[in-house]
Enzyme design. Structure first.
Site, short mmCIF file in Angstrom:
data_model
loop_
_atom_site.label_atom_id
_atom_site.label_comp_id
_atom_site.label_asym_id
_atom_site.label_seq_id
_atom_site.Cartn_x
_atom_site.Cartn_y
_atom_site.Cartn_z
N SER A 150 0.88 -1.27 -0.05
CA SER A 150 0.01 0.15 0.07
C SER A 150 0.97 1.33 0.14
O SER A 150 1.68 1.52 -1.04
CB SER A 150 -0.85 -0.08 1.26
OG SER A 150 -1.84 0.95 1.09
N ASP A 297 -3.33 6.42 -3.40
CA ASP A 297 -2.20 5.89 -3.03
C ASP A 297 -1.63 5.03 -3.95
O ASP A 297 -2.33 4.53 -5.00
CB ASP A 297 -2.43 5.32 -1.43
CG ASP A 297 -3.09 4.08 -1.22
OD1 ASP A 297 -4.00 3.98 -2.33
OD2 ASP A 297 -3.08 3.46 -0.42
N ASP A 299 -1.50 1.76 -4.35
CA ASP A 299 -2.20 0.49 -4.81
C ASP A 299 -3.75 1.07 -4.90
O ASP A 299 -4.51 0.17 -5.51
CB ASP A 299 -2.07 -0.69 -3.82
CG ASP A 299 -2.84 -0.40 -2.58
OD1 ASP A 299 -2.81 0.81 -2.00
OD2 ASP A 299 -3.37 -1.35 -1.95
N ASP A 301 -6.21 1.91 -3.35
CA ASP A 301 -7.36 1.79 -2.61
C ASP A 301 -7.68 2.95 -1.55
O ASP A 301 -8.95 2.81 -1.05
CB ASP A 301 -7.22 0.37 -1.83
CG ASP A 301 -6.02 0.42 -0.69
OD1 ASP A 301 -5.43 1.44 -0.83
OD2 ASP A 301 -6.09 -0.65 0.06
#
Length: 549
Positions: A150, A297, A299, A301
């Protein structure tokens, strides 16, 4: 002492003999050759623990780092768990981001699943985590794995596990998977064929994009102009495709951060919340003068939003975006349950109550929020929003960006802004000012000491407000299972709330603060904001002293 060092070298040599990755094998061989027992002791002091966040840690050789050996063992443990649950030939879908080693970890996972007699399918390239979360139910998988860290620092990577309902694992599945990982003997005992899994094409991504149709109201305004940054992650292509699909003007890209780059060269930490991370976005916004700035961010999500303020740009807090999306969904006639984690603003409960929709609090993390029965909308203050639970049972920075863009477009047609709607909410429900005291540590004992100090001697007042309730959440509550956290309610001239907990994904102690300041008239808005921040600053100071941080 010599005996301990000899044992350490023997264990390191045994690990080296099995290491399937030439890079980490070379790294470990050099440490052994140099006799660097301090570094070896750090890497072999235990094993990277598998929990409800899966695995996350720095890439490197040894059982306390993220590497192919650790991932193969984790995958073998997951496969054994799934088979023990009766999924003897079920499908496991695997996604990955663009971090160092992510593609390797994804292929290793697919190989282990195939070798265990399960079926595996791998997404076609680095894609956002929400696409993997969507793919699990879309493909009828029994589990999903996303290889991502992440918004962690560049040298980190991670391993996030979902079960067949599309939600991240929770207890007791985490402990049961961890127990199976412990039973893995040697890597040689884990079959890893070189083929046999399916490499997916773009059909899953196309299905995900088609599902985003459900997020927006047909015929709604779509005129918002935006600047967008992918923060060197994997969000750009999917966001651009989603915005084009729904007729929004093409976002202006922050070119320096548009393409995936695991080194994250322009940011200290690839997290929109971190100081300086949005500087390039604000520079681009100053150049092109959009209506809003949107950031994901790495990734994708999480979703961050910034608005014009005082001649520059201000990033909205996650709690502000959470309230804006809730108000927008109410306006669109949403029904069901609105949910948030306990560290998020209590404003969501006020909005839900006024709208006559259900409301629930959960422990931190979408692994809990996504499990709320009848969920229609869920959010967490750390920039996470679940706006389409039927499509993705997790936070999704892409559908959240679409919904923000729709709301901002609708307000723009009325000659209004997101800031104007925030003012409306403050007038109706009181100004819910939030802030965070976050301490990053290199020694985890600092966090343990701070928690112990607060438990031994809870504060009786903070910022001149009396602590009227002090809860140790390790004991659980009527509505919450046990967790390592402390919650204080304060009362006096204003009502406030403080929650203290160790981060589940980073070496941080996090303190979440909220104060509610009444706003009788529009002219009281600015003074209320000033007063709210003054109280929050005073709470920070007093809490830091009480915790010894």
């Amino acid at each position: 002492m010599q005996e301990v060092q000899d044992d350490l070298i023997i264990r390191a040599q045994a690990w080296l003999a099995e290491d399937p990755d030439p890079e980490t094998a070379d790294e470990l061989a050099k440490l052994i050759e140099a006799g660097d027992t301090a570094e070896l002791a750090d890497r072999f002091s235990g094993t990277l623990q598998f929990g409800t966040a899966g695995l996350r840690g720095e890439i490197g050789a040894g059982p306390m780092r993220m590497n192919r050996s650790v991932v193969i063992r984790a995958a073998a443990g997951l496969a054994a768990y799934l088979k023990a649950q009766g999924h003897t030939d079920g499908l496991v879908v695997v996604g990955y981001d663009a971090r160092y080693k992510s593609a390797d970890f994804a292929r290793d996972t697919a190989a282990v699943m195939t070798g265990a007699g399960l079926r595996a399918a791998v997404l076609p390239r680095p894609l956002p985590t929400p696409v993997l979360a969507y793919a699990i139910r879309h493909l009828g998988a029994v589990a999903g794995v996303e290889v991502t860290a992440s918004h962690n620092p560049p040298r980190d990577n991670g391993y996030k596990v979902y079960l067949g309902d599309g939600s991240q694992i929770v207890s007791p599945a985490d402990a049961e998977i961890a127990a199976e990982i412990e039973r893995v003997d040697t890597l040689a005992s884990v079959p890893r064929p070189s083929s046999g899994w399916e490499d997916l094409g773009d059909e899953v991504l196309e299905a995900y994009l088609a599902r985003t149709d459900a997020v927006l109201t047909p015929g709604s305004p779509r005129g918002i102009r935006s600047v967008y940054t992918a923060m060197h992650g994997v969000g750009k292509d999917v966001v651009m495709a989603a915005f084009a699909r729904h007729g929004f003007p093409t976002p202006v890209l922050v070119a320096e951060q548009a393409e995936p780059d695991p080194a994250f060269p322009t940011v200290a930490f690839p997290n929109p919340e971190e100081p300086g991370a949005m500087d390039l976005s604000f520079a681009k916004a100053a150049e092109v003068q959009p209506d809003i700035v949107i950031a994901n961010d790495p990734d994708a999500d999480r979703c961050a939003v910034a608005v014009p303020a005082n001649g520059g740009w201000r990033m909205l807090r996650g709690d502000e975006v959470g309230a804006l999306l809730a108000a927008h969904l109410v306006h669109k006639g949403a029904s069901g349950v609105f949910a948030e984690s306990i560290v998020s603003s209590s404003l969501l409960g006020r909005i839900a109550e006024a709208a006559g929709v259900g409301y629930e609090e959960t422990l931190t993390g979408f692994k809990w929020i996504s499990r709320v029965e009848g969920l229609r909308y869920g959010y967490e203050e750390a920039l996470g929003y679940c706006v389409d639970p039927e499509g993705v049972r997790d936070k999704d920075g892409i559908t959240a960006a679409l919904l923000v863009a729709e709301l901002a477009s609708e307000l723009k047609e009325q000659g209004r802004t997101l800031t104007d709607l925030l003012d409306d909410l403050a007038m109706e429900h009181g100004l819910h000012a939030t802030d965070q005291l976050s301490v990053r540590v290199s020694d985890l004992s600092v966090i343990a000491s701070a928690m112990a100090a607060l438990r031994a001697e809870p504060p009786v007042s903070l910022a001149g407000l009396q602590v009227v309730s002090a809860e140790d959440l390790t004991k659980g509550t009527e509505s919450l299972p046990p967790t390592d956290g402390l919650r204080y309610y304060l009362d006096g001239a204003y009502k406030a709330r403080v929650i203290v907990r160790p981060s589940g994904t980073e070496p941080k102690l996090k303190c979440y603060l909220e104060v509610v300041v009444p706003v009788p008239e529009a002219s009281d808005l600015a003074p209320a904001r000033t007063r709210g921040q003054e109280i929050l600053n005073a709470i920070k100071k007093d809490l830091a002293a009480a915790a010894g941080i």
